[in-house]
Design a protein around this motif. Structure first.
Motif, PDB file in Angstrom:
ATOM      1  N   LEU A 218      97.995  -0.092   1.843  1.00 59.73           N
ATOM      2  CA  LEU A 218      98.043   0.622   0.877  1.00 59.73           C
ATOM      3  C   LEU A 218      96.806   0.167  -0.345  1.00 59.73           C
ATOM      4  O   LEU A 218      96.593   0.995  -1.023  1.00 59.73           O
ATOM      5  CB  LEU A 218      99.284  -0.844   0.448  1.00 59.73           C
ATOM      6  CG  LEU A 218      99.541   0.853  -1.275  1.00 59.73           C
ATOM      7  CD1 LEU A 218      99.800   1.650  -1.234  1.00 59.73           C
ATOM      8  CD2 LEU A 218     101.356  -0.619  -1.664  1.00 59.73           C
ATOM      9  N   LEU A 219      95.955  -0.759  -0.372  1.00 62.33           N
ATOM     10  CA  LEU A 219      95.516  -1.062  -1.491  1.00 62.33           C
ATOM     11  C   LEU A 219      94.268  -0.186  -1.044  1.00 62.33           C
ATOM     12  O   LEU A 219      93.009   0.586  -1.914  1.00 62.33           O
ATOM     13  CB  LEU A 219      94.538  -2.852  -1.041  1.00 62.33           C
ATOM     14  CG  LEU A 219      95.190  -4.157  -1.020  1.00 62.33           C
ATOM     15  CD1 LEU A 219      95.008  -5.429  -1.396  1.00 62.33           C
ATOM     16  CD2 LEU A 219      95.667  -3.931  -3.239  1.00 62.33           C
ATOM     17  N   LEU A 224      90.564   3.920  -2.622  1.00 64.12           N
ATOM     18  CA  LEU A 224      89.602   5.154  -2.992  1.00 64.12           C
ATOM     19  C   LEU A 224      89.822   6.648  -3.300  1.00 64.12           C
ATOM     20  O   LEU A 224      89.709   7.241  -3.492  1.00 64.12           O
ATOM     21  CB  LEU A 224      90.224   5.018  -0.819  1.00 64.12           C
ATOM     22  CG  LEU A 224      89.407   5.092   0.190  1.00 64.12           C
ATOM     23  CD1 LEU A 224      89.497   5.431   1.574  1.00 64.12           C
ATOM     24  CD2 LEU A 224      87.490   4.550  -0.291  1.00 64.12           C
ATOM     25  N   GLY A 225      91.582   6.075  -3.562  1.00 70.06           N
ATOM     26  CA  GLY A 225      91.851   7.771  -4.473  1.00 70.06           C
ATOM     27  C   GLY A 225      91.523   7.408  -6.086  1.00 70.06           C
ATOM     28  O   GLY A 225      91.348   8.515  -6.446  1.00 70.06           O
ATOM     29  N   ARG A 226      91.689   6.457  -6.161  1.00 62.00           N
ATOM     30  CA  ARG A 226      91.520   5.812  -7.915  1.00 62.00           C
ATOM     31  C   ARG A 226      89.100   5.930  -8.641  1.00 62.00           C
ATOM     32  O   ARG A 226      89.220   5.968  -8.854  1.00 62.00           O
ATOM     33  CB  ARG A 226      92.479   4.921  -8.327  1.00 62.00           C
ATOM     34  CG  ARG A 226      93.853   4.966  -8.632  1.00 62.00           C
ATOM     35  CD  ARG A 226      94.519   4.501  -8.471  1.00 62.00           C
ATOM     36  NE  ARG A 226      96.210   3.990  -8.329  1.00 62.00           N
ATOM     37  CZ  ARG A 226      96.757   3.241  -9.249  1.00 62.00           C
ATOM     38  NH1 ARG A 226      96.038   2.142  -8.618  1.00 62.00           N
ATOM     39  NH2 ARG A 226      97.878   3.459  -8.518  1.00 62.00           N
ATOM     40  N   TYR A 227      88.944   4.870  -7.292  1.00 64.81           N
ATOM     41  CA  TYR A 227      87.933   4.940  -7.485  1.00 64.81           C
ATOM     42  C   TYR A 227      86.814   5.086  -6.282  1.00 64.81           C
ATOM     43  O   TYR A 227      85.431   4.879  -6.901  1.00 64.81           O
ATOM     44  CB  TYR A 227      87.552   2.795  -7.897  1.00 64.81           C
ATOM     45  CG  TYR A 227      89.329   2.956  -8.684  1.00 64.81           C
ATOM     46  CD1 TYR A 227      88.579   3.005 -10.396  1.00 64.81           C
ATOM     47  CD2 TYR A 227      90.252   1.767  -7.932  1.00 64.81           C
ATOM     48  CE1 TYR A 227      89.484   2.882 -11.135  1.00 64.81           C
ATOM     49  CE2 TYR A 227      90.960   1.411  -9.909  1.00 64.81           C
ATOM     50  CZ  TYR A 227      90.583   1.685 -10.779  1.00 64.81           C
ATOM     51  OH  TYR A 227      91.548   1.395 -11.413  1.00 64.81           O
ATOM     52  N   GLN A 228      86.948   6.678  -6.386  1.00 61.54           N
ATOM     53  CA  GLN A 228      85.876   6.460  -4.734  1.00 61.54           C
ATOM     54  C   GLN A 228      84.931   7.193  -5.587  1.00 61.54           C
ATOM     55  O   GLN A 228      83.879   6.968  -5.044  1.00 61.54           O
ATOM     56  CB  GLN A 228      86.324   7.432  -4.121  1.00 61.54           C
ATOM     57  CG  GLN A 228      85.701   7.917  -2.360  1.00 61.54           C
ATOM     58  CD  GLN A 228      86.093   9.184  -2.023  1.00 61.54           C
ATOM     59  OE1 GLN A 228      87.512   9.711  -1.779  1.00 61.54           O
ATOM     60  NE2 GLN A 228      85.660   9.217  -0.679  1.00 61.54           N
ATOM     61  N   PRO A 231      83.356   4.261  -9.075  1.00 61.35           N
ATOM     62  CA  PRO A 231      83.410   1.999  -8.669  1.00 61.35           C
ATOM     63  C   PRO A 231      83.042   1.028  -9.559  1.00 61.35           C
ATOM     64  O   PRO A 231      84.175   0.463  -9.668  1.00 61.35           O
ATOM     65  CB  PRO A 231      82.592   1.851  -7.488  1.00 61.35           C
ATOM     66  CG  PRO A 231      81.336   3.571  -7.268  1.00 61.35           C
ATOM     67  CD  PRO A 231      82.055   4.841  -8.093  1.00 61.35           C
ATOM     68  N   GLN A 232      82.479   1.819 -10.833  1.00 63.93           N
ATOM     69  CA  GLN A 232      82.041   1.195 -11.494  1.00 63.93           C
ATOM     70  C   GLN A 232      83.187   0.907 -12.803  1.00 63.93           C
ATOM     71  O   GLN A 232      83.333  -0.680 -13.289  1.00 63.93           O
ATOM     72  CB  GLN A 232      80.734   1.428 -12.741  1.00 63.93           C
ATOM     73  CG  GLN A 232      80.632   0.609 -13.577  1.00 63.93           C
ATOM     74  CD  GLN A 232      79.654  -0.929 -12.941  1.00 63.93           C
ATOM     75  OE1 GLN A 232      80.339  -1.104 -11.945  1.00 63.93           O
ATOM     76  NE2 GLN A 232      77.924  -0.504 -13.687  1.00 63.93           N
ATOM     77  N   HIS A 233      84.131   1.710 -12.828  1.00 60.86           N
ATOM     78  CA  HIS A 233      84.840   1.723 -13.308  1.00 60.86           C
ATOM     79  C   HIS A 233      85.922   0.408 -12.770  1.00 60.86           C
ATOM     80  O   HIS A 233      86.505   0.069 -13.789  1.00 60.86           O
ATOM     81  CB  HIS A 233      86.012   3.174 -13.792  1.00 60.86           C
ATOM     82  CG  HIS A 233      85.268   4.608 -14.183  1.00 60.86           C
ATOM     83  ND1 HIS A 233      86.058   5.269 -14.728  1.00 60.86           N
ATOM     84  CD2 HIS A 233      83.979   4.451 -14.804  1.00 60.86           C
ATOM     85  CE1 HIS A 233      85.081   5.305 -15.485  1.00 60.86           C
ATOM     86  NE2 HIS A 233      84.212   4.950 -15.597  1.00 60.86           N
ATOM     87  N   LEU A 234      85.974  -0.088 -11.446  1.00 60.12           N
ATOM     88  CA  LEU A 234      86.813  -0.933 -11.499  1.00 60.12           C
ATOM     89  C   LEU A 234      85.606  -1.865 -11.403  1.00 60.12           C
ATOM     90  O   LEU A 234      86.372  -3.362 -12.416  1.00 60.12           O
ATOM     91  CB  LEU A 234      86.844  -0.419  -9.729  1.00 60.12           C
ATOM     92  CG  LEU A 234      88.034  -1.484  -9.520  1.00 60.12           C
ATOM     93  CD1 LEU A 234      88.931  -2.380  -9.883  1.00 60.12           C
ATOM     94  CD2 LEU A 234      88.226  -1.705  -7.868  1.00 60.12           C
ATOM     95  N   PHE A 235      84.977  -2.484 -10.361  1.00 56.44           N
ATOM     96  CA  PHE A 235      83.826  -3.603 -10.049  1.00 56.44           C
ATOM     97  C   PHE A 235      83.467  -3.653 -11.556  1.00 56.44           C
ATOM     98  O   PHE A 235      83.475  -4.964 -12.196  1.00 56.44           O
ATOM     99  CB  PHE A 235      83.012  -3.445  -9.217  1.00 56.44           C
ATOM    100  CG  PHE A 235      83.298  -3.043  -8.534  1.00 56.44           C
ATOM    101  CD1 PHE A 235      84.320  -3.975  -7.826  1.00 56.44           C
ATOM    102  CD2 PHE A 235      83.359  -1.903  -7.595  1.00 56.44           C
ATOM    103  CE1 PHE A 235      85.047  -4.240  -5.889  1.00 56.44           C
ATOM    104  CE2 PHE A 235      83.898  -1.591  -6.183  1.00 56.44           C
ATOM    105  CZ  PHE A 235      84.416  -3.169  -5.302  1.00 56.44           C
TER     106      PHE A 235
END
Length: 337
Positions: A218-219, A224-228, A231-235
């Motif tokens: 699930l993670l 992948l759906g939101r930050y693929q 990725p900088q928006h998350l990390f």
């Protein structure tokens, strides 16, 4: 919906169920005008399942079998089944006869209303509590985390347009999240209530290990759906937050030392602040590396699988593009591949 229909059925040690299942499929699709094929995927069965399927192939011209070298899991079996299927509409179901083939026509009905994937919603589930209670919690968790309002994500009975199976990637154990993956790719997803039956032969493959694997999968799906593609928006966001907290801690300790003369060399807070700054910088760097990878992929051009259709003016005297239509001055519609 009268073109070729492909039924993809993963099989693992279900020798006693296969013959009756094929008979029920024939009965359930007797009223259908179009042809259908049955694609069995033998996922490394250790019983007589392959021999039974071999006998069905010899007797019928609408049964095909893909035999895997060992037990790779349901996601891999489905992936091979999707690749082997030749129909424009693909229906998946389990080989244990708990999915009712009589539900297939109703399951396919929403496809004619513009939906791309239809998932079954098992009613009056014929399973013990050690399966139904965790399943309810699982479905609630996925529904809440993904925002997709389905009640039974892991139902084996699903109907797909071919575009869906050619676009999404199913690997590992992501078969539980196929509706989520499809919705993230831009496909329209819905569900239909279906009958569920008690297992009459074989053994359940349900085990406690799937809980942890399901959580980790699930993670993966949500990331992948939101930050693929960003990725900088998350990390970067998380790294910046940690680094800022670390800087604030170090500034506080600096004031304590210089203004009030407090010793700070042995205070754990000093190490915590430094650790937060270091981890924050590492996460920012990881986000930048992810952006470099995403940028290199973007340079190859947009993904054609993201396009539903293309509208173009019909040029007079020029043949319309494949899949297009020209009627006087009307626009041609070219469907995505």
């Amino acid at each position: 919906m009268d073109g070729l229909l492909s039924l993809v059925i993963p099989v693992y040690n279900e020798a006693e169920s296969l013959g009756p299942l094929v008979d029920e499929i024939d009965e359930g699709l007797a009223a259908r005008e179009g042809p259908y094929e049955i694609v069995f995927v033998d996922d490394g069965s250790g019983d007589r399942s392959f021999e039974v399927m071999q006998g069905l192939v010899e007797k019928r011209d609408d049964v095909r079998v893909v035999r895997l070298r060992r037990n790779f899991g349901k996601a891999t079996a489905l992936s091979h089944g999707f690749a082997a299927a030749r129909g424009d509409i693909i229906v998946t179901m389990d080989g244990d006869r708990q999915d009712d083939p009589a539900e297939i026509p109703g399951l396919m009905a929403p496809l004619s209303r513009g939906y791309d994937l239809v998932s079954g919603w098992k009613q009056r589930r014929q399973d013990p509590l050690n399966k139904t209670l965790p399943s309810r919690f699982f479905n609630w968790t996925v529904r809440t985390a993904s925002g997709i309002p389905l009640h039974d994500f892991n139902c084996g009975l699903k109907a797909y347009r071919r575009d869906v199976t050619e676009t999404i990637s199913v690997y590992g154990e992501l078969h539980r999240y196929i509706p989520v993956v499809a919705a993230q790719a831009g496909f329209r997803v819905t569900e239909v209530k279906v009958n569920h039956r008690r297992r009459t032969a074989g053994r359940s493959k349900y085990g406690w290990r799937r809980y942890m694997r399901g959580y980790l999968d699930l993670l993966t799906v949500l990331f992948l759906g939101r930050y693929q593609h960003r990725p900088q928006h998350l990390f970067g966001g998380l790294g910046t937050l940690l680094a800022v907290i670390g800087v604030i801690i170090e500034l506080y300790l600096t004031v304590e030392k210089l203004v009030f003369g407090e010793p700070i060399g042995q205070r754990p807070l000093l190490l915590l602040g430094a650790l937060l700054i270091i981890v924050g910088i590492q996460l920012l760097s990881l986000g930048l590396v992810g952006e470099l990878i995403a940028n290199s992929r973007a340079r190859r051009g947009p993904d054609p699988a993201q396009i539903r259709a293309v509208l173009e003016p019909a040029a007079v005297g020029r043949a319309p593009s494949p899949g297009g239509r020209r009627d006087g001055g009307a626009a041609g519609v070219a469907a995505s591949p």
